[in-house]
Write a protein that holds these residues in place. Structure first.
Motif, PDB file in Angstrom:
ATOM      1  N   GLU A  92     -14.979  -3.527  27.957  1.00 25.91           N
ATOM      2  CA  GLU A  92     -14.839  -3.204  29.370  1.00 25.91           C
ATOM      3  C   GLU A  92     -15.200  -1.745  29.618  1.00 25.91           C
ATOM      4  O   GLU A  92     -15.894  -1.416  30.563  1.00 25.91           O
ATOM      5  CB  GLU A  92     -13.397  -3.458  29.834  1.00 25.91           C
ATOM      6  CG  GLU A  92     -13.079  -4.915  30.067  1.00 25.91           C
ATOM      7  CD  GLU A  92     -14.068  -5.580  30.996  1.00 25.91           C
ATOM      8  OE1 GLU A  92     -14.351  -5.001  32.063  1.00 25.91           O
ATOM      9  OE2 GLU A  92     -14.595  -6.662  30.661  1.00 25.91           O
ATOM     10  N   GLN A  93     -14.694  -0.947  28.747  1.00 25.35           N
ATOM     11  CA  GLN A  93     -14.921   0.487  28.882  1.00 25.35           C
ATOM     12  C   GLN A  93     -16.415   0.783  28.893  1.00 25.35           C
ATOM     13  O   GLN A  93     -16.916   1.494  29.763  1.00 25.35           O
ATOM     14  CB  GLN A  93     -14.241   1.205  27.718  1.00 25.35           C
ATOM     15  CG  GLN A  93     -13.980   2.667  27.952  1.00 25.35           C
ATOM     16  CD  GLN A  93     -12.860   2.878  28.955  1.00 25.35           C
ATOM     17  OE1 GLN A  93     -12.159   1.931  29.289  1.00 25.35           O
ATOM     18  NE2 GLN A  93     -12.737   4.094  29.441  1.00 25.35           N
ATOM     19  N   VAL A  94     -17.097   0.207  27.933  1.00 22.53           N
ATOM     20  CA  VAL A  94     -18.533   0.455  27.839  1.00 22.53           C
ATOM     21  C   VAL A  94     -19.232  -0.044  29.097  1.00 22.53           C
ATOM     22  O   VAL A  94     -20.079   0.629  29.685  1.00 22.53           O
ATOM     23  CB  VAL A  94     -19.127  -0.237  26.587  1.00 22.53           C
ATOM     24  CG1 VAL A  94     -20.640  -0.111  26.607  1.00 22.53           C
ATOM     25  CG2 VAL A  94     -18.579   0.384  25.333  1.00 22.53           C
ATOM     26  N   LYS A  95     -18.825  -1.214  29.532  1.00 25.49           N
ATOM     27  CA  LYS A  95     -19.452  -1.792  30.733  1.00 25.49           C
ATOM     28  C   LYS A  95     -19.255  -0.874  31.928  1.00 25.49           C
ATOM     29  O   LYS A  95     -20.185  -0.618  32.698  1.00 25.49           O
ATOM     30  CB  LYS A  95     -18.850  -3.161  31.028  1.00 25.49           C
ATOM     31  CG  LYS A  95     -19.521  -4.295  30.297  1.00 25.49           C
ATOM     32  CD  LYS A  95     -18.923  -5.580  30.802  1.00 25.49           C
ATOM     33  CE  LYS A  95     -19.390  -6.771  30.012  1.00 25.49           C
ATOM     34  NZ  LYS A  95     -18.578  -7.942  30.318  1.00 25.49           N
ATOM     35  N   SER A  96     -18.026  -0.420  32.097  1.00 29.73           N
ATOM     36  CA  SER A  96     -17.760   0.398  33.279  1.00 29.73           C
ATOM     37  C   SER A  96     -18.552   1.704  33.211  1.00 29.73           C
ATOM     38  O   SER A  96     -19.050   2.185  34.217  1.00 29.73           O
ATOM     39  CB  SER A  96     -16.264   0.662  33.424  1.00 29.73           C
ATOM     40  OG  SER A  96     -15.857   1.574  32.440  1.00 29.73           O
ATOM     41  N   VAL A  97     -18.660   2.210  32.003  1.00 22.76           N
ATOM     42  CA  VAL A  97     -19.445   3.428  31.852  1.00 22.76           C
ATOM     43  C   VAL A  97     -20.897   3.169  32.239  1.00 22.76           C
ATOM     44  O   VAL A  97     -21.527   3.961  32.952  1.00 22.76           O
ATOM     45  CB  VAL A  97     -19.348   3.949  30.402  1.00 22.76           C
ATOM     46  CG1 VAL A  97     -20.459   4.946  30.135  1.00 22.76           C
ATOM     47  CG2 VAL A  97     -18.017   4.592  30.161  1.00 22.76           C
ATOM     48  N   LEU A  98     -21.400   2.035  31.806  1.00 18.88           N
ATOM     49  CA  LEU A  98     -22.788   1.707  32.130  1.00 18.88           C
ATOM     50  C   LEU A  98     -22.972   1.614  33.627  1.00 18.88           C
ATOM     51  O   LEU A  98     -23.940   2.118  34.189  1.00 18.88           O
ATOM     52  CB  LEU A  98     -23.189   0.392  31.470  1.00 18.88           C
ATOM     53  CG  LEU A  98     -23.452   0.481  29.969  1.00 18.88           C
ATOM     54  CD1 LEU A  98     -23.829  -0.866  29.418  1.00 18.88           C
ATOM     55  CD2 LEU A  98     -24.569   1.469  29.701  1.00 18.88           C
ATOM     56  N   ILE A  99     -22.002   0.971  34.264  1.00 15.25           N
ATOM     57  CA  ILE A  99     -22.115   0.835  35.722  1.00 15.25           C
ATOM     58  C   ILE A  99     -22.088   2.209  36.376  1.00 15.25           C
ATOM     59  O   ILE A  99     -22.866   2.512  37.279  1.00 15.25           O
ATOM     60  CB  ILE A  99     -20.981  -0.061  36.246  1.00 15.25           C
ATOM     61  CG1 ILE A  99     -21.275  -1.497  35.851  1.00 15.25           C
ATOM     62  CG2 ILE A  99     -20.838   0.077  37.746  1.00 15.25           C
ATOM     63  CD1 ILE A  99     -20.150  -2.442  36.045  1.00 15.25           C
TER      64      ILE A  99
END
Lengths: 382, 759
Positions: free
Chosen positions: B439-446
């Motif tokens: 999730e963390q990585v995803k949110s960072v990507l967003i």
């Protein structure tokens, strides 16, 4: 005859103690002590005939008990010490004694083989006040007048008088620590007039100055588990190698005890013994209870590290020679793994006479004599 | 007739002139003609000829008479006319004489007049010249006053015009004292004027238009353009410096706030601007001023026609240096500000700010074509982006570390409270860390996607977008993150730190999950979201997978080692500390063996949560069968020893070893429960054996070992892949013990069984 095949010699008993006959520099000779609780123990004097690839032996009786450690005098080839276990019904004690071989190798051999001669006892090395004896060390550079013994938690120095057959304890020092620290092994530094030794207990390696009998340095957590053996580099000051139950062999500079210089992790079980080659200290032998003996080439930490350390001191004549070498820079690494043993190999030692021959002894009584591979030998020589 | 005659003559002369017999000819020879006639003609013919000739003579005579008569009349009239003409001419001659005398009189008169008037004319021209000169002089004399007046009225331009007009004259007649006086007066006034102008020029409040006028006038006054440039720039610089100082102040403010934020809440006035505001402020204040300066500078110094080439170039150089230094300051300020922004979280604001900054710079670029600020600007933008990426990477790392700490705590706490509970949560923990990290990585990507949103100008620049997507996001963030995890996990294997074993297990599983799916998912996601250029060299997924797979393997191996060591340590202590020579007859299994089995069971349940069962070689449904065969074997062996106690005992084990495979103690483990446990058990038992070999046993000591090994056999077989392995190792332990025994007499298997079952 240059046969690469190993020569195997089987003892009847289980055995742990092996040493090269250090005082004998012409013949390839080893002495082996057996371990048997219920039988008479023996000391085997092994001669390896390099020409014919044959092993000759003399067997002497060691009536005192099973041999845990054996070491040969560096000067007088007939002298040796053993650490043995004297068992009685309810207790077992580790003692040490100084022995003399009954005669020259060939003389003895000509005699009848059916009944073995006994070793001649010169004197007992009495350290019973300090607990079990672990090992005895001879002076590395030929001073025959004293030996050092390693008791449970003491270092004991004896003045010996071989002619008069007596040994007098001259000094000793204790080891303090939590629990009951017990020495496991030791090594006598051949440099600096041989006034330093180094011992190991548990995961520590300690240095001692014999003049003051005080501790000079300590390597804490040298290994993550018990340290099983240490050996000083015979040609390069301050360098020593250690091995232990964490399956690793580590190289140390005792001036910098924080970090090992290099770590080898080739074994898959406890490493019981590690030895520098006396002549070419890049050759490192180690033996392990994974029943393997491994010969390593650690050029970078040796006294002959081609290419970087000796450059400036060398004569100009050698330049061409060295250039050739540098065209294929030698790498540290395993030279050979010897798998002739079926059981744990507790000791290994280089021959005192031939720099390319070594012996290894496994618990099941199998003594294997091997040579450094010829290719490697030439690489070092040429 | 005459005519005819002449005509005949002419004909004779012209035509057959040579014929002497032609009567009309010029060469007519009457003798020849007569002789010929006589010779050729008859008498009658002669007679005829004669008569004809007579007639012709007569007609000729009459013709001649007529002609003479006619011509005589004409001569007479001609004579008359000539006479008349003679009379007329005489009259005309008189008239002419008269005229000539008149003319000469006129000439005399006029010469008289002109002679008398000459002096006067010269006087007049002289007077006119004097007059104009006087006028000019008057102007000059009045000049200082005028100039003063002009200055008083602030009509500087008029003053300058007057001055420039008169300057030359004054200069020319400098040697005359009066003029010199005027000149010095004027120069004084003009100096004053210049001073005034400069004053105005330096005045902070004066508008650019005024400034431009000033510069114009000063230039007309031949002030050195270079100095003016410098002064102008100096002046401009003060203003711009103010702007920059304001920006710097903001930065400091922010820094202080960051520093003191815990201790004291900042007062309202000191509240620092956010980054957008900051950039706005920078754009509106600094950049627009800068543009103004450049524009007016261009107007003043560069776009003049009269300016010579080298002055132009010097001026341009000066400007460029000036602009560059200031822009550098500005860039530094912006960079610093953006750098500070790193600590805070809001991306959109930053991106908007950067966008504005970037756009503004481009506009600026148009103004001053020689320099390239957009490059520097883009560098700042990319740097900011990179900072963000690094920041995110750092936070991801932090997050991962936090996760690990959480797991550690989780692992530590329930162990104290309740043993049952502890076994439940391992899967949960794994799930947690997987989900949260992902999730963390995803949110960072967003978050980072904002940087390449389509409405952002710099996002469309290829020199920003390409590196940002590939090197920034993919390599810098995702790949680095994965590598970071790999490294961190690897550290657990090698480092001197002692993480809880369960953590190793979880991490191992995490790594192998990453290897199987998560990495490729993450990379694909990234590549989709940031539509990468597939041609750029990047770290391949497979490489990452291989690495992390290796890490998973290492972690698992390390886990096995650590757990094996823990159990080994227990066994070793138990063997080393006991006096085996003087022990009593075994009544019980030693507590340490029970502990070993307990520990292995709990390890089994832990590993079972995360790894599959794995393959066992031969499975037996109950342990009794094995127990039976074991007791049988030991019985057999015991029999042997009883009968031949003197024969070398090692033979037995040697033979046994020949037929069994060599056992690798610290061999690599597979990702299965059975393999892991086999590894642990192997290590433990090998230690057991080595320890036994270092001891000496009495009779009961041996029997105790028998009991212990039997007990172990009873419980351990179910954990391992190959029951024989346990069997072999335990046999070897017993065998070694027998060797080390002073009085090797074995216990009855039935008794052993009894003791074990009771325990």
């Amino acid at each position: 005859m240059e046969d690469e095949a190993p020569v195997i010699y089987g003892l009847e008993f289980q055995a742990r103690a092996l040493a090269a006959q250090a005082g004998e520099t012409d013949q390839i000779r080893f002495i082996v002590g057996t371990q048997s609780l219920r039988q008479e123990n023996q000391v085997h004097h092994i001669d390896f005939d390099d020409e014919n690839n044959v092993i000759n032996k003399n067997v002497f009786l060691h009536k005192e008990g099973e041999i845990w450690h054996i070491s040969a005098s560096t000067v007088d080839k007939d002298l040796l010490t053993t650490c043995y276990n004297k068992t009685s019904e309810s207790k077992a004690e580790m003692k040490a004694a100084l022995w003399k071989l009954p005669g020259d190798f060939d003389e003895v051999q000509s005699e009848d083989q059916s009944s073995h001669q006994s070793l001649n006892l010169i004197c007992h090395l009495d350290g019973s006040d300090y607990g079990d004896m672990k090992s005895i060390m001879w002076h590395p550079s030929g001073d025959n007048s004293n030996v050092i013994g390693l008791a449970d938690n003491h270092i004991i120095v004896w003045d010996i008088d071989t002619a008069g057959g007596s040994a007098k304890m001259s000094s000793s020092t204790g080891l303090e620590g939590k629990g009951q620290p017990k020495h496991t092994c030791s090594s006598w530094d051949p440099h600096h007039n041989s006034v330093q030794i180094s011992t190991a207990n548990d995961t520590y390696i300690r240095g001692w100055d014999l003049r003051t009998m005080k501790q000079t340095y300590v390597i804490e957590n040298a290994h993550s588990q018990l340290v099983r053996d240490i050996d000083f580099n015979p040609n390069k000051q301050y360098y020593l190698v250690s091995c232990g139950d964490d399956c690793k062999v580590k190289f140390w500079d005792v001036r910098n005890v924080g970090q090992p210089l290099q770590i080898l992790a080739d074994h898959s079980h406890w490493v019981w013994s590690v030895r520098y080659n006396r002549f070419h200290d890049q050759l490192i032998l180690s033996s392990s209870s994974d029943s393997r003996v491994i010969l390593n080439n650690i050029l970078s930490l040796s006294s002959e590290p081609y290419g970087h350390l000796i450059d400036n001191d060398d004569d100009d004549d050698d330049v061409d020679d060295r250039d050739n070498r540098e065209s294929s820079p030698p790498q540290d690494g395993v030279i050979a793994t010897y798998e002739e043993h079926e059981d744990s190999v507790y000791t290994v030692d280089w021959s005192a006479a031939d720099p390319w021959v070594f012996a290894s002894l496994s618990y099941d009584g199998r003594l294997v004599i091997n040579r450094v591979p010829r290719a490697e030998k030439y690489k070092i020589l040429l | 007739m005459l005519k005819m005659y002449y005509g005949l003559d002419e004909d004779k002369a012209g035509g057959a002139s040579l014929d002497p017999c032609d009567i009309d000819g010029a060469h007519f020879k009457p003798d020849l003609y007569l002789g010929k006639l006589i010779q050729e003609k008859s008498l009658t013919e002669l007679m005829d000829k004669e008569s004809e000739m007579l007639r012709q003579i007569r007609s000729l005579d009459s013709d001649m008479q007529t002609l003479v008569y006619e011509n005589y009349n004409k001569f007479i009239s001609a004579t008359d006319t000539i006479r008349k003409m003679k009379n007329d001419f005489r009259k005309m001659e008189d008239e002419m004489d008269h005229l000539a005398s008149n003319m000469s009189r006129i000439t005399v008169f006029s010469s008289n007049i002109s002679h008398t008037l000459q002096d006067r004319r010269q006087n007049i021209t002289k007077l006119a010249g004097v007059h104009s000169l006087l006028k000019k002089l008057q102007f000059l004399f009045e000049l200082p006053a005028r100039l003063k007046k002009c200055i008083e009225m602030k009509a500087y331009s008029q003053a300058v015009r007057y001055y420039t007009k008169s300057q030359q004259v004054l200069h020319q007649y400098q040697h005359m004292p009066s003029f010199q006086g005027i000149n010095s007066d004027c120069s004084k006034i003009i100096k004053e004027l210049t001073q005034n102008l400069k004053q105005q020029f330096r005045d902070k409040e004066s508008t650019p238009k005024q400034l431009a006028e000033c510069v114009d006038l000063l230039l007309q006054l031949h002030e050195p353009a270079e100095e003016l440039c410098e002064e102008f720039l100096e002046h401009a610089r003060q203003k711009l410096d103010c702007d920059i100082q304001e920006l710097q102040h903001q930065i400091n403010l922010l820094k202080n706030v960051n520093k003191t934020s815990e201790t004291a809440p900042p007062s309202y006035l000191d509240t620092p601007m956010d980054v957008l505001e900051f950039v706005d402020c920078g754009c509106n204040g600094f950049l627009s001023n800068m543009c103004l300066v450049i524009a007016s500078y261009n107007d003043m110094f560069l776009n003049r026609q009269q300016g010579s080439e080298d002055i132009d170039s010097i001026a341009v150089k000066k400007l460029v240096i000036f602009v560059n230094t200031l822009m550098e300051l500005y860039f530094n300020a912006v960079q610093e500000r953006v750098h500070i922004e790193k600590e805070t979280g809001d991306n959109t604001l930053l991106v908007r700010a950067l966008d504005r900054f970037h756009r503004r710079l481009q506009a600026m670029n148009k103004l001053l074509p020689d320099t390239d600020f957009s490059r520097a600007g883009t560098n700042i933008v990319s740097k900011a982006a990179q900072d963000r990426v690094n920041h995110y990477l750092e936070s991801l790392k932090q997050h991962f570390t936090d996760c690990l700490t959480d797991i550690r705590q989780n692992l530590a706490s329930p162990r104290l409270a309740n043993k049952q509970e502890q076994s439940v949560n391992l899967t949960e923990l794994l799930g947690n860390i997987q989900v949260t990290t992902l999730e963390q990585v995803k949110s960072v990507l967003i978050n980072l996607q904002v940087f390449i949103a389509s409405d952002i100008t710099f996002a469309m620049k290829p020199y920003f977008r390409g590196p940002f997507c590939t090197h920034g996001v993919r390599e810098g963030l995702v790949v680095s993150y994965i590598k970071m995890i790999t490294d961190m996990c690897q550290d657990f294997c090698e480092g001197t730190s002692t993480p809880p074993p369960a953590l190793l297990l979880i991490l191992s599983r995490l790594c192998s999950d990453y290897e199987s799916s998560t990495i490729s998912y993450l990379i694909t996601l990234t590549e989709e979201q940031f539509d990468m250029d597939p041609h750029v060299e990047v770290t391949s997924v497979s490489e990452l997978c291989v690495n992390i797979k290796q890490t998973a393997q290492n972690l698992l191996s390390h886990y096995v080692k650590v757990q094996g060591l823990a159990i080994s340590q227990m066994l070793r202590k138990s063997v080393e500390t006991r006096d085996w020579l003087n022990t009593i007859e075994p009544r019980n299994v030693r507590a340490v063996m029970k502990r070993v089995v307990e520990d292995i069971t709990s390890i089994d349940s832990l590993v079972g949560q995360l790894y599959e069962e794995g393959i066992k070689k031969e499975r037996s449904s109950d342990s009794s069968r094995r127990a039976h065969s074991y007791s049988y074997a030991s019985q057999q062996r015991r029999g042997q020893w009883n009968f031949t106690p003197s024969i070398d005992n090692s033979l037995m084990s040697n033979i046994q070893k020949l037929f069994s495979e060599k056992i690798e103690i610290f061999s690599t483990v597979e990702f299965s429960k059975v393999s892991v446990l086999t590894g642990i058990i192997k290590i433990s038992l090998k230690t057991f054996m080595e320890c036994v070999r270092l001891r000496i046993f009495g009779r009961y000591g041996l029997q105790q070992i028998q009991v212990d090994t039997y007990y172990l056999q009873l419980y351990l077989w179910r954990f391992v892949s190959d029951e024989n392995l346990v069997q072999v190792l335990l046999d070897e332990i017993v065998c070694s013990t027998v060797h080390r025994c002073l009085d090797p007499s074995m216990m009855e298997p039935s008794v052993i069984e009894l003791i074990c079952e009771r325990g």
